[in-house]
Design a protein around this motif. Structure first.
Motif, short mmCIF file in Angstrom:
data_model
loop_
_atom_site.label_atom_id
_atom_site.label_comp_id
_atom_site.label_asym_id
_atom_site.label_seq_id
_atom_site.Cartn_x
_atom_site.Cartn_y
_atom_site.Cartn_z
N ARG A 75 53.54 35.07 66.13
CA ARG A 75 52.80 34.26 65.15
C ARG A 75 53.65 33.92 63.93
O ARG A 75 53.43 32.88 63.29
N ARG A 76 54.60 34.78 63.60
CA ARG A 76 55.44 34.52 62.42
C ARG A 76 56.36 33.32 62.62
O ARG A 76 56.84 32.74 61.65
N ASP A 98 48.87 23.61 51.75
CA ASP A 98 49.20 24.78 50.92
C ASP A 98 48.44 26.01 51.43
O ASP A 98 48.96 27.13 51.44
N TYR A 99 47.21 25.78 51.86
CA TYR A 99 46.40 26.88 52.42
C TYR A 99 47.05 27.42 53.70
O TYR A 99 47.22 28.63 53.87
N ILE A 100 47.44 26.51 54.59
CA ILE A 100 48.08 26.94 55.84
C ILE A 100 49.41 27.63 55.53
O ILE A 100 49.77 28.63 56.17
N ALA A 101 50.11 27.11 54.52
CA ALA A 101 51.38 27.74 54.14
C ALA A 101 51.15 29.18 53.69
O ALA A 101 51.93 30.08 54.02
N ALA A 102 50.05 29.38 52.95
CA ALA A 102 49.73 30.75 52.51
C ALA A 102 49.45 31.63 53.72
O ALA A 102 49.89 32.77 53.79
N LEU A 103 48.73 31.08 54.70
CA LEU A 103 48.42 31.86 55.91
C LEU A 103 49.69 32.15 56.72
O LEU A 103 49.79 33.17 57.39
N LYS A 104 50.64 31.22 56.63
CA LYS A 104 51.90 31.43 57.35
C LYS A 104 52.88 32.26 56.54
O LYS A 104 54.04 32.43 56.93
N GLU A 105 52.42 32.74 55.40
CA GLU A 105 53.20 33.63 54.54
C GLU A 105 54.51 32.97 54.08
O GLU A 105 55.56 33.60 54.04
N ILE A 106 54.40 31.69 53.75
CA ILE A 106 55.55 30.95 53.20
C ILE A 106 55.46 31.05 51.68
O ILE A 106 54.39 30.83 51.11
N ASP A 107 56.55 31.37 51.02
CA ASP A 107 56.46 31.55 49.56
C ASP A 107 56.19 30.21 48.88
O ASP A 107 56.46 29.14 49.45
N GLN A 147 50.66 20.51 59.56
CA GLN A 147 50.42 21.95 59.42
C GLN A 147 51.13 22.74 60.50
O GLN A 147 51.59 23.86 60.28
#
Lengths: 239, 496
Positions: A75-76, A98-107, A147
């Motif tokens: 998943r990472r 931005d929400y999906i980026a947060a879920l993907k743990e992107i800074d 996304q």
């Protein structure tokens, strides 16, 4: 070099419906076009690869790690576009990404840069600040594609990604994918032969849950005049 | 006619093949059991000033009609709403709208489906009542007519009216959400209470009584007075859970006159007429997200600048967008009023509004992933599901917290109980959303709880009463919140 192994994967739904039957594929970087008629088991296989569905038997390994038992490693590095994916109607494209980026743990900084690049690449700049619920179907699909591409995924699993795109956007998407697939694995499921005919490095034809053809486009075409003819012949034989 | 029935049949099948329907049927059967208490039970359900009927077919048939009268209007909250905008929710609206069948025919089909649904539930209660008569054994002689006639003459016309009113409420755009649920609760109560209060000193058959409550009540009292002239029960009627009846009498059944039957039958064409009147407004296109002005998007812009974690900020932006600027403004106004007004006004008016105002946005936020078909996409991200659930819960709580915090402030330290209750309610919303993928179950249950608790003061369901036990209720609410959130995360982590 990344490697995705689909090892004798089967999936039987409750009620005994077998969607996927002993599929075995060893995938390396490049675009892999997964072709098949409606109900062939493509989306189920994509769901299993994307770790959102569990196989009844068999396993999926990402660089040797069992992704069925431990999905996080896969998943990472995953970008996933499911079929008929929706979007939050009250967020705009930027907010959603931005929400999906947060879920993907992107800074945060990297997310902002990537979102800007993707909005440009997919020509979404003019509508980036409009609520997603007000966008046209094609624009929504482009946000959904964006996304999936967020986070520079090493494995991109896209299920019927060109639905709703106009011909020009289809071509742009294919070009984008070809550039993107340089050292990554792109698994693209479709029943539209032209989506993969000129861009895929490898074609896998699936029918009734089984792999019925697998090879380079040239290999799959074989004696047939075109990929479409080969595809129809293979699917017809499987039926 | 065939087309109307086909529409009704498809709608009926769609609605009955759900887990919610299983719950409703189980709850109805349980109620059917509880409605006929054992002779030694400490409560009675139909009590005429200390008297109840012998459990024979006449009494059981009438009691079943009572149960239908009391139950079906409220069950309609779950079962019938949204009555006509379901196609918009399911995405089938374009198919219905583009079909050559007239709009009136489609709406009549929906009405027929509503009638079939409630009638089936009523029939189930009749069968349960027959079983209960045999089980209780006070009189095991079964008189089918004593069950069937009240069902046909009382329940079916009542059901027709309820089914038509559900469509009428849904035809008014402002009433398609939680507001419609609130309106429905008051309409259902009015259908029962108003005819009884309008029938004067005693209980007589009221001319306008769609559910037939006065027919039932007057028949029972007439029979009681005829068989027990000494009975001192004028119009002391209690339906529900009163103390056990001291005496029993043999109920002679409802004596139907032609006028009474005609009055009951008249509700069928009346309902039909209501359906035809609302038909032009009843089929509703899916609501597309309104293009909001710069001012309308101000709350979301504000949220985007808050120094929160990105996950929580994004969830909050989505929740705020779902709620819309007017709900947020309403919350602020309620908070100000809760701080300024005297306690009496707060208890009677502000507190009920505080508890109901965020219900719609919270219910909608709880199913936003399911509605947007985003479950698989979100599950495929590396973020642990529990983090997403907690962020969503935090966003829901943020929607409710401003006026609740103002109420809590008025209660001093004990007010923390109210915040804990709000937290538990938000967790329940997420759980309902995750398990049912629909906002209807949570909204309907909360509406009933709100109506009984904050509006009617039933202390078990009134947060204001919970403030008296701050430590225990707060602890319980926190425990419920944690457990429910854990269950929600487990559910959302599940792979197909």
């Amino acid at each position: 070099m990344h490697r995705l192994e689909i090892d004798l994967v089967s999936k039987t739904y409750r009620g005994g419906i077998q969607a996927v039957c002993e599929v075995a594929l060893d995938l390396r970087p490049g675009i892999i076009g997964l072709l098949g008629p409606n109900g062939a088991g493509k989306s189920t296989l994509m769901g299993i690869v994307a770790t959102v569905a569990r196989p009844t038997s068999g396993t999926v390994r990402w660089n040797g790690v069992d992704a069925v038992r431990a999905p996080r490693a896969l998943r990472r590095v995953l970008g996933y576009l499911p079929q008929d994916a929706g979007l939050y109607p009250h967020l705009d494209a930027y907010e959603f990404l931005d929400y999906i980026a947060a879920l993907k743990e992107i800074d945060g900084r990297s997310a902002r840069r990537q979102i800007g690049e993707l909005l440009d690449a997919l020509d979404l700049g003019p509508v980036a600040k409009r609520a997603l619920g007000t966008l046209s179907g094609g624009n929504r699909q482009r946000v959904a594609i964006a996304q999936a591409l967020l986070g520079d995924p090493q494995l991109l699993v896209v299920d019927e990604p060109t639905v709703g795109l106009d011909p020009e956007q289809r071509v742009r998407f294919r070009d984008l994918l070809a550039r993107f697939a340089h050292d990554r694995i792109v698994l693209l499921s479709t029943h539209v032969v032209s989506d993969v005919e000129f861009t895929a490095d490898r074609i896998v034809v699936i029918a009734a849950g089984r792999v019925v053809a697998d090879g380079t486009p040239r290999e799959v075409i074989g004696p047939h005049p075109s990929l479409e003819a080969a595809y129809l012949a293979e699917v017809g034989r499987a039926a | 006619m065939t087309a109307i029935l086909a529409v009704g049949r498809a709608d009926f099948r769609q609605r009955t093949r759900t887990f919610g329907m299983v719950v409703i049927v189980a709850a109805a059967l349980q109620l059917g059991y509880l409605f006929v208490p054992d002779a030694s039970a400490a409560y009675s359900t139909v009590d005429l000033g200390g008297w109840r009927g012998v459990y024979d077919s006449a009494w059981m048939g009438a009691c079943t009609a009572w149960l239908c009268t009391m139950l079906l209007p409220y069950a309609g909250l779950f079962l019938l709403r949204p009555a006509s905008s379901r196609d918009a929710l399911l995405g089938t609206y374009p198919l219905v709208a583009s079909a050559p069948l007239s709009r009136a025919s489609v709406v009549l089909g929906k009405w027929a489906s509503n009638v079939a649904l409630l009638s089936a539930l009523g029939a189930l209660l009749v069968i349960a009542a027959i079983a209960m008569q045999l089980l209780r054994g006070e009189d095991r002689t079964i008189d089918i007519a004593a069950y069937v006639v009240p069902y046909l003459a009382l329940t079916i016309p009542a059901v027709a009216v309820i089914a038509a009113l559900a469509l009428a409420v849904d035809a008014l755009p402002p009433l398609r959400g939680v507001l419609g649920g609130i309106a429905w609760l008051f309409i259902a109560t009015a259908l029962i209470v108003v005819p009884l209060t309008k029938s004067g000193g005693g209980i007589h058959v009221a001319p306008v009584d769609p559910l037939g409550v006065t027919t039932l009540a007057s028949s029972m009292f007439d029979s009681l007075h005829a068989s027990q002239p000494a009975a001192n029960a004028q119009h002391d009627l209690s339906i529900g859970g009163g103390p056990a009846a001291k005496h029993v009498f043999r109920f002679g059944g409802i004596h139907w006159s032609a006028t009474m039957l005609a009055q009951r039958a008249a509700w069928l064409p009346a309902s039909f007429l209501v359906v035809l009147l609302v038909a032009p407004f009843a089929l509703t296109a899916p609501r597309t997200a309104a293009k909001r002005s710069r001012l309308g998007r101000l709350p979301q812009r504000f949220v985007q600048r808050l120094p929160l974690g990105r996950l929580l900020r994004a969830e909050l932006a989505s929740a705020v967008g779902t709620a819309g600027p007017w709900v947020l403004l309403g919350s602020v106004v309620l908070a100000v009023l809760a701080l300024l007004l005297p306690t009496v006004a707060i208890d009677r008016a502000i507190a009920p509004l505080v508890w109901i105002s965020p219900l719609g946005p919270i219910a909608a936020s709880s199913v936003v992933d399911a509605r947007a078909n985003l479950d698989a996409l979100l599950l495929a991200t590396p973020t642990a599901v529990w983090r997403r659930v907690v962020a969503r819960w935090g966003a829901c709580l943020a929607l409710a917290i401003v006026p609740v915090a103002a109420l809590a402030f008025r209660h001093g330290a004990a007010g923390i109980t109210l915040v804990a209750i709000a937290a538990a309610i938000c967790a329940l919303a997420l759980a309902f959303g995750a398990f049912t993928r629909s906002p209807v179950g949570f909204s309907s249950l909360m509406l009933l709880a709100w109506y009984l608790g904050p509006v009617n003061g039933l202390s078990a369901l009134d947060p204001a009463a919970a403030v008296a036990y701050p430590a225990s209720i707060t602890a319980a609410a926190i425990a419920v919140t944690a457990l429910v959130l854990a269950a929600t995360a487990a559910r959302l982590s599940r792979r197909t």
